[in-house]
Scaffold this active site. Sequence first.
Site, PDB file in Angstrom:
ATOM      1  N   THR A   1       0.860  -1.198   0.000  1.00 19.44           N
ATOM      2  CA  THR A   1       0.000   0.000   0.000  1.00 19.44           C
ATOM      3  C   THR A   1       0.883   1.230   0.000  1.00 19.44           C
ATOM      4  O   THR A   1       2.083   1.149   0.247  1.00 19.44           O
ATOM      5  CB  THR A   1      -0.852   0.075   1.287  1.00 19.44           C
ATOM      6  OG1 THR A   1       0.020   0.376   2.390  1.00 19.44           O
ATOM      7  CG2 THR A   1      -1.612  -1.202   1.541  1.00 19.44           C
ATOM      8  N   ASP A   2       0.300   2.390  -0.275  1.00 14.06           N
ATOM      9  CA  ASP A   2       1.053   3.617  -0.060  1.00 14.06           C
ATOM     10  C   ASP A   2       0.999   3.931   1.434  1.00 14.06           C
ATOM     11  O   ASP A   2       0.399   3.217   2.240  1.00 14.06           O
ATOM     12  CB  ASP A   2       0.494   4.748  -0.938  1.00 14.06           C
ATOM     13  CG  ASP A   2       1.529   5.831  -1.155  1.00 14.06           C
ATOM     14  OD1 ASP A   2       1.425   6.582  -2.121  1.00 14.06           O
ATOM     15  OD2 ASP A   2       2.492   5.908  -0.343  1.00 14.06           O
ATOM     16  N   TRP A   3       1.668   5.040   1.789  1.00 14.50           N
ATOM     17  CA  TRP A   3       1.919   5.392   3.184  1.00 14.50           C
ATOM     18  C   TRP A   3       0.647   5.434   4.033  1.00 14.50           C
ATOM     19  O   TRP A   3      -0.221   6.257   3.816  1.00 14.50           O
ATOM     20  CB  TRP A   3       2.607   6.766   3.221  1.00 14.50           C
ATOM     21  CG  TRP A   3       3.109   7.185   4.541  1.00 14.50           C
ATOM     22  CD1 TRP A   3       2.388   7.740   5.555  1.00 14.50           C
ATOM     23  CD2 TRP A   3       4.461   7.085   5.019  1.00 14.50           C
ATOM     24  NE1 TRP A   3       3.200   7.998   6.617  1.00 14.50           N
ATOM     25  CE2 TRP A   3       4.481   7.613   6.324  1.00 14.50           C
ATOM     26  CE3 TRP A   3       5.659   6.612   4.480  1.00 14.50           C
ATOM     27  CZ2 TRP A   3       5.642   7.660   7.091  1.00 14.50           C
ATOM     28  CZ3 TRP A   3       6.815   6.674   5.236  1.00 14.50           C
ATOM     29  CH2 TRP A   3       6.803   7.194   6.533  1.00 14.50           C
ATOM     30  N   ASP A   4       0.536   4.472   4.937  1.00 17.28           N
ATOM     31  CA  ASP A   4      -0.544   4.475   5.927  1.00 17.28           C
ATOM     32  C   ASP A   4      -1.925   4.472   5.278  1.00 17.28           C
ATOM     33  O   ASP A   4      -2.876   5.053   5.809  1.00 17.28           O
ATOM     34  CB  ASP A   4      -0.406   5.673   6.877  1.00 17.28           C
ATOM     35  CG  ASP A   4      -1.146   5.401   8.194  1.00 17.28           C
ATOM     36  OD1 ASP A   4      -1.355   6.350   8.973  1.00 17.28           O
ATOM     37  OD2 ASP A   4      -1.546   4.230   8.397  1.00 17.28           O
TER      38      ASP A   4
END
Length: 739
Positions: free
Chosen positions: A282-285
């Site tokens: 996934t992307d950040w958080d």
Amino acid sequence: MNRDYLNPKLSATERTEILLSQMTIEEKVGQLMQISVATTVEVKDGNETYFEYGVRSDDEIKEWVQGKFVGSLLHCIGDQVSKIQEMALSTRLGIPILFGIDAIHGHGLHNGATIFPTQLGASCSWNKKLVEQMGRVTAKEVVADGLHWTFSPVLCIGRDLRWGRINETFGEDPFLIGELGAAIIKGYQGRDLSDSDSILACAKHYIAYGESIGGRDAYESPVSIRRIKDIFLKPFKRAVDAGCATFMTSYQSIDGVPATVNKTVLKDLLRDELGFKGFLVTDWDNVDALIKNQSVAHDIDEASRLALEAGNDMIMNSPAFYDACIKLVKSGLIDEEIIDNAVRNVLNIKFSMGLFEKARQYKPNTSVFSCDEHLKTNLELTRESIVLLENKNDILPLSNKINKIAVIGPNADDIYAQYGDWTYFSHPTPKKHVIPKRPYYTMLEGIKEVAKAHKVDVSYHYGCDVMDPQKEAISEALDCAQDADVIVAVVGDCVAQNGEFKDRANLSLSGAQQRLLEELKSLNKPLIVVLVNGKPLAIPWIKENADAVLETFNSGMMGGKVVGEILFGETNPSGKLSISFPYDSCQLPVYYNNYLGWHGKKYIDMPSESLYHFGYGLSYTTFKYECFSLSHAVCNADDTITAYVDVTNIGMMDGSEIVQLYVRDLVSSVMTPVKQLKGFEKVELKVGETKTVAIDVPIKELAIVNPQGEYVVEPGTFEIMIGPDSRDEVLLKAKFKVV
Ligand code: GLC
């Protein structure tokens, strides 16, 4: 304990199954975690506040590595890497950590590594070989730091120029993006993933992230699955075909469904249709974003379950996912099989890339950083990336009669603006106190070096601030330019105006730059404008009033040297725009491959066409196109048609020409663009030389996507157009039929 998984003679699949069968649920979920070693700490410097990359405490890192068996870490460089890896190798199963980093135009987060032009800059070279070499150099420098994975290439399509991350794209065309994306993936991943200097590539941000309404970062992309298959999926398909090992899920929602929980996109399209075999991070958080930004989950348990069920494998920097996921499995709310499959995807890549062997053999070796060979590649690519947009009365190359140049402007001597985003001073927020390591050439330094060899003097003044209209010294700048024979004005934008969270509504020159240019113009001297900018700007005055214009975007270490060479004719510019320019941001979108059918064809108060067109760029020489022919008048769906054209250099200087081929489907069951790039070739031609350029177009590439989402090659008449750029008036045209 069966330690056969450490046997490199077994296949990655066998080793994965042997290891997986012995893992506890804690060790399994640990492999799905990616945690940032860097934290952002707020730093007060006088009245300035910025964020530094702090580092998580040793205890925190030890807990993630030895207590939770974290599978991957990011934003870690230098000798910290091997220290942490040692910790991981001493755990029960000794699964090595996969270190990832944003090395997206060179290993930019490490001061001293080779910094190339950004993707947008490099894409104007249209040179697949050099872009592949950029990937190769980057891989060698990332490996030198003990890291294994770059979160690159960005395959987003840059169509709304207000979006902050345009500088990270290869421009606005899906075909060019796909070709350059495949090239850099090959560069990163090398001959074989297990080679000692190969790193994992990461195709991102999957998918249609740049299509967000109003160019608003991580917001909502109102696109249908049909539109995704028709436009946005193509570069990602090229990435899968190029063997890209990882993909990254984008932040934004797609037609109201966040990408992170979008099964259609993450499973049906990526796994079933494209046949992607690697793993998805996934992307950040993104998992927490489902709760706090997108409100599609009540809490971390629900968000974690949705993300896993949708098909994400690795979870970037959502620390709470770890406990939540273990709890979900233990309480039977999710089937452990889902975890096992995600862990398989991750471990398969770890074994395929030889991570278990590499991690035990790593030796730091940053002597390759900016070594001569790497700088040479950088210089070659930069020379082909710069675009000559105007050259009225052939004012360039500069005549040997001039004695003095005045270099004026805020970006003339600013390496920070020139490097652009994703470097050691731009993240997590721009900081000016970091001293960039040599070698590099600002525009001023490069012009000075070349001018000296031509016995030409150079004076300099910054003129004004790039953003703050109050900060200017225009009168002093005019004094400095008074006795010059020619003025080189270096303007554009800066790191604070580009990047994540930095969407920009007004694309006109900021600060007092426009006033500076007009005052310089009033001196009635030849005015050459050099643009140092992260994205196309609305510059109709420059187009109208400058005698010459060079677009450099963010040109990296060698930008200034190359601009000096171009001004004095030692390098003949050959770059062509990979992205269109607007008259004004209120005119957007201006990308070239649009539909017909606009009542009135324009705004009542603004032209419809772009200020500068996709594929456009001048040269110091002239190329003539003739004898255009097609291999077929009639084709069927599994044919390949070839277009032939003779290109001759009829000018006074050797040069390179990017021959472009566009196709138009004259009548189709769904709307299709007025033209679409379907091929290109860059040819070097000496003065007087003629070459026959042949460009193949497989007919299956002309398929449309019908309302049912099927790719269909429809019979009918097509038009092939070939020429130097996308403007109708310069293209040779010929029709053919598909039966
Ligand atoms: C960032 C970006 C992504 C990057 C990742 C790791 O927020 O969206 O492109 O690779 O996080 O830094």
